[in-house]
Design an enzyme around this catalytic site. Structure first.
Site, PDB file in Angstrom:
ATOM      1  N   TYR A  72       0.836  -1.213   0.000  1.00  0.00           N
ATOM      2  CA  TYR A  72       0.000   0.000   0.000  1.00  0.00           C
ATOM      3  C   TYR A  72       0.868   1.260   0.000  1.00  0.00           C
ATOM      4  O   TYR A  72       0.665   2.155  -0.804  1.00  0.00           O
ATOM      5  CB  TYR A  72      -0.925  -0.005   1.227  1.00  0.00           C
ATOM      6  CG  TYR A  72      -1.976   1.073   1.137  1.00  0.00           C
ATOM      7  CD1 TYR A  72      -3.262   0.779   0.666  1.00  0.00           C
ATOM      8  CD2 TYR A  72      -1.684   2.389   1.489  1.00  0.00           C
ATOM      9  CE1 TYR A  72      -4.222   1.777   0.560  1.00  0.00           C
ATOM     10  CE2 TYR A  72      -2.647   3.385   1.373  1.00  0.00           C
ATOM     11  CZ  TYR A  72      -3.913   3.082   0.916  1.00  0.00           C
ATOM     12  OH  TYR A  72      -4.860   4.056   0.798  1.00  0.00           O
ATOM     13  N   PHE A 124      -6.487  20.860 -24.183  1.00  0.00           N
ATOM     14  CA  PHE A 124      -7.273  19.661 -24.463  1.00  0.00           C
ATOM     15  C   PHE A 124      -8.611  19.738 -23.715  1.00  0.00           C
ATOM     16  O   PHE A 124      -8.722  20.398 -22.687  1.00  0.00           O
ATOM     17  CB  PHE A 124      -6.489  18.399 -24.067  1.00  0.00           C
ATOM     18  CG  PHE A 124      -7.220  17.152 -24.454  1.00  0.00           C
ATOM     19  CD1 PHE A 124      -7.416  16.841 -25.784  1.00  0.00           C
ATOM     20  CD2 PHE A 124      -7.752  16.305 -23.492  1.00  0.00           C
ATOM     21  CE1 PHE A 124      -8.131  15.713 -26.157  1.00  0.00           C
ATOM     22  CE2 PHE A 124      -8.467  15.169 -23.854  1.00  0.00           C
ATOM     23  CZ  PHE A 124      -8.659  14.871 -25.184  1.00  0.00           C
ATOM     24  N   ASP A 125      -9.616  19.023 -24.224  1.00  0.00           N
ATOM     25  CA  ASP A 125     -10.989  19.064 -23.677  1.00  0.00           C
ATOM     26  C   ASP A 125     -11.066  18.855 -22.161  1.00  0.00           C
ATOM     27  O   ASP A 125     -11.764  19.578 -21.468  1.00  0.00           O
ATOM     28  CB  ASP A 125     -11.867  17.955 -24.271  1.00  0.00           C
ATOM     29  CG  ASP A 125     -11.858  17.954 -25.774  1.00  0.00           C
ATOM     30  OD1 ASP A 125     -10.792  18.156 -26.361  1.00  0.00           O
ATOM     31  OD2 ASP A 125     -12.929  17.742 -26.349  1.00  0.00           O
ATOM     32  N   ASP A 215       1.384  20.069 -20.219  1.00  0.00           N
ATOM     33  CA  ASP A 215       0.494  18.915 -20.427  1.00  0.00           C
ATOM     34  C   ASP A 215       1.265  17.997 -21.378  1.00  0.00           C
ATOM     35  O   ASP A 215       1.405  18.275 -22.565  1.00  0.00           O
ATOM     36  CB  ASP A 215      -0.828  19.397 -21.028  1.00  0.00           C
ATOM     37  CG  ASP A 215      -1.791  18.247 -21.323  1.00  0.00           C
ATOM     38  OD1 ASP A 215      -1.360  17.079 -21.294  1.00  0.00           O
ATOM     39  OD2 ASP A 215      -2.965  18.526 -21.621  1.00  0.00           O
ATOM     40  N   ALA A 217       1.236  14.619 -22.402  1.00  0.00           N
ATOM     41  CA  ALA A 217       0.792  13.320 -22.921  1.00  0.00           C
ATOM     42  C   ALA A 217       1.677  12.797 -24.058  1.00  0.00           C
ATOM     43  O   ALA A 217       2.054  11.631 -24.074  1.00  0.00           O
ATOM     44  CB  ALA A 217      -0.663  13.410 -23.378  1.00  0.00           C
ATOM     45  N   LYS A 258      -0.456   7.593 -23.406  1.00  0.00           N
ATOM     46  CA  LYS A 258       0.077   7.942 -24.725  1.00  0.00           C
ATOM     47  C   LYS A 258       1.568   7.566 -24.756  1.00  0.00           C
ATOM     48  O   LYS A 258       1.914   6.423 -24.979  1.00  0.00           O
ATOM     49  CB  LYS A 258      -0.142   9.431 -25.021  1.00  0.00           C
ATOM     50  CG  LYS A 258      -1.589   9.773 -25.392  1.00  0.00           C
ATOM     51  CD  LYS A 258      -2.426  10.053 -24.198  1.00  0.00           C
ATOM     52  CE  LYS A 258      -3.760  10.667 -24.543  1.00  0.00           C
ATOM     53  NZ  LYS A 258      -4.610  10.756 -23.340  1.00  0.00           N
ATOM     54  N   HIS A 450     -21.098  14.414 -27.376  1.00  0.00           N
ATOM     55  CA  HIS A 450     -20.593  13.532 -28.438  1.00  0.00           C
ATOM     56  C   HIS A 450     -20.487  12.067 -28.009  1.00  0.00           C
ATOM     57  O   HIS A 450     -20.592  11.177 -28.833  1.00  0.00           O
ATOM     58  CB  HIS A 450     -19.244  14.037 -28.952  1.00  0.00           C
ATOM     59  CG  HIS A 450     -18.201  14.186 -27.899  1.00  0.00           C
ATOM     60  ND1 HIS A 450     -18.246  15.192 -26.956  1.00  0.00           N
ATOM     61  CD2 HIS A 450     -17.103  13.470 -27.623  1.00  0.00           C
ATOM     62  CE1 HIS A 450     -17.211  15.075 -26.161  1.00  0.00           C
ATOM     63  NE2 HIS A 450     -16.492  14.039 -26.535  1.00  0.00           N
TER      64      HIS A 450
END
Ligand code: P71
Length: 458
Positions: A72, A124-125, A215, A217, A258, A450
């Protein structure tokens, strides 16, 4: 004879994918209410919905899975991951999270307040979502060149320094906690940001006392583009470039699905101990203890190994080469795509592909439907459906670009698959004038429509 290009890996395990008939696909997509998210994956022959979490792990990553320490607190797997991040990316403080948006949630819980402004290059969204959820605003400072789909520019993900300075000058600076640089810039087509731009943004931010958060990714793909496109970096290794890119940042969020080539995972990297301490509390509330954050020990082991493999030049050359190969095939047949091709996907320009279909009829979505019917290839719409309605007027928002994204999973498909995808698209292109109308919405959710929208052919 010059030796041709070949992938720098061989295949040890295979996964069967099934072909179907056109009639079956016509029926299936109708049952899925013309929403590609609603198709079960066994009905898809080649799945280009996303490159996120869909990559193939290596034998070394699978071996690392067996060595995972599931303690843990203080698991050796955490330290393996943390030390790899320190070695490759340079951050002293690391918090694991279950994926990229979770890293955003934890970090923004510390940094973003009601009424703040967060400049960046086409956030990004999910990033934008986590900013707007806190009643703050994402300000797009991407260079104008990014919005011209045929303009060739080596770094279409760059931030316009004048736009950024204007935001700094025309707003109370204490309302601007950070700038977010997304590398590569997914929203503008997987386009890279140059080292010069990262450095200059960082210098400007230092002058104003604003933090730089990356960011990250697709950071390794960004480093590849710097190596092959930016003067002065041609002889540097990917890892040297990666280290320099992050040296300009105060912190980072990462979706490891990614460029760390794992199926699930994320993390936050920080230099500041105080921010790390505050973020730790949110990590415990939202994700799990600070040495696992929603990940199994084996996941952290595979992630550490994936970071090493993802930053190898031969791998990146083969990955991005695959996308360039597909892009060139399409361009040779006159198919309108976003240029230059980005690092992780081909973006088909529906406004030029189907110029007779108005944006109100979702041309990129109908193109995605037709491509599925043609070859069982699944892409994803980045256009009017995704742009959603204006929260105040409830009118459709019409974005500048109406795109169908074909994201290529890492190490999953072969060159034959690329040829198959290209042929499917070219066939649709040849019958484009038979596609007379688009789609209309029968039902939609009030937000993020969407994913679940139900559509009908006009
Ligand atoms: C992509 C995704 C994943 C996705 C998202 C929504 C619908 C379908 C697929 C995720 C990103 C990203 C960048 C630059 C943060 C995240 C969130 N992209 N930054 O492109 O591209 O990471 O998915 O691990 O939470 O298909 P997460």
């Amino acid at each position: 004879m010059e030796l041709p290009f070949a992938e720098p890996y061989k295949i040890k395990m295979v996964e069967q994918i099934r072909k179907s008939t056109k009639d079956e696909r016509i029926q299936w997509i109708k049952e899925a209410t013309y929403n590609l998210f609603k198709l079960s994956s066994d009905k898809v022959f080649i799945d280009l919905l996303t490159d996120s979490g869909t990559g193939a792990m290596s034998d070394k990553q699978w071996s690392e899975m067996m060595l995972g320490d599931e303690s843990y607190a203080g698991a050796s797997s955490f330290f393996k991951m943390k030390n790899t991040i320190k070695e490759l990316l340079g951050f002293d403080y690391v918090l694991p999270t279950h994926q990229g948006r979770a890293a955003e949630n934890v970090l923004f819980s510390v940094l973003v307040k009601n009424g703040d402004l967060i400049p960046g290059n086409s956030h990004f969204d999910t990033t934008k979502g986590h900013i707007e959820f806190r009643h703050a605003k994402a300000v797009d400072c991407t260079i104008d060149e990014a919005f011209n789909p045929t303009l060739i520019h080596p770094f279409k993900g760059n931030i316009d320094l004048n736009k950024l300075q204007n935001v700094f000058e025309n707003n109370p600076i204490e309302k601007i906690p950070m700038v977010i640089i997304t590398i590569t810039c997914n929203t503008s087509g997987g386009q890279p940001v140059s080292m010069q731009n990262i450095r200059e943004v960082s210098e400007l931010c230092k002058k104003y006392g604003v933090k730089v958060i990356v960011d990250s990714a697709r950071f390794a793909e960004n480093a590849y583009f710097i190596k092959v496109r930016e003067k002065g970096y041609e002889n540097k290794t990917i890892r040297e470039i990666v280290a320099e890119m992050f040296s300009y940042a105060d912190g980072m969020t990462m979706s490891s699905k990614k460029d760390a080539i794992v199926n699930m995972g994320g993390f936050i990297g920080l230099r500041d101990k105080e921010i790390y301490r505050q973020a730790s509390t949110f990590n415990i509330i939202y994700e799990g203890y600070i040495t696992y954050g929603g990940l199994s020990g084996r996941d952290m082991n595979a992630l550490a190994q994936g970071l090493r493999e993802g930053t190898e030049f031969e791998y990146l050359e083969s990955r991005i080469g695959q996308i360039e190969y597909l892009g060139k095939k399409l361009l040779d047949h006159g198919v309108p795509i976003l240029e230059p091709v980005g690092g992780h996907a081909i973006f088909i320009d529906s406004k030029r592909f189907l110029p007779h279909i108005p944006q109100s009829e979702f041309p990129a979505q109908i193109l995605g439907v037709e491509l599925f019917i043609e070859g069982g290839v699944r892409g994803t719409e980045i256009g009017t459906l995704l742009a959603d309605r204006d929260p105040v007027t409830r009118e459709n928002r019409y974005p500048k670009l109406e795109l169908l994204r074909l994201a290529i999973p890492r190490r999953v498909y072969s060159r034959n698959h690329m040829d198959y995808i290209a042929a499917s698209i070219i066939n649709v292109y040849e019958r484009r004038n038979e596609i007379k109308r688009g789609l209309k919405i029968n039902w939609e959710a009030p937000i993020m429509r969407h994913f679940t929208v139900e559509l009908e052919r006009l």
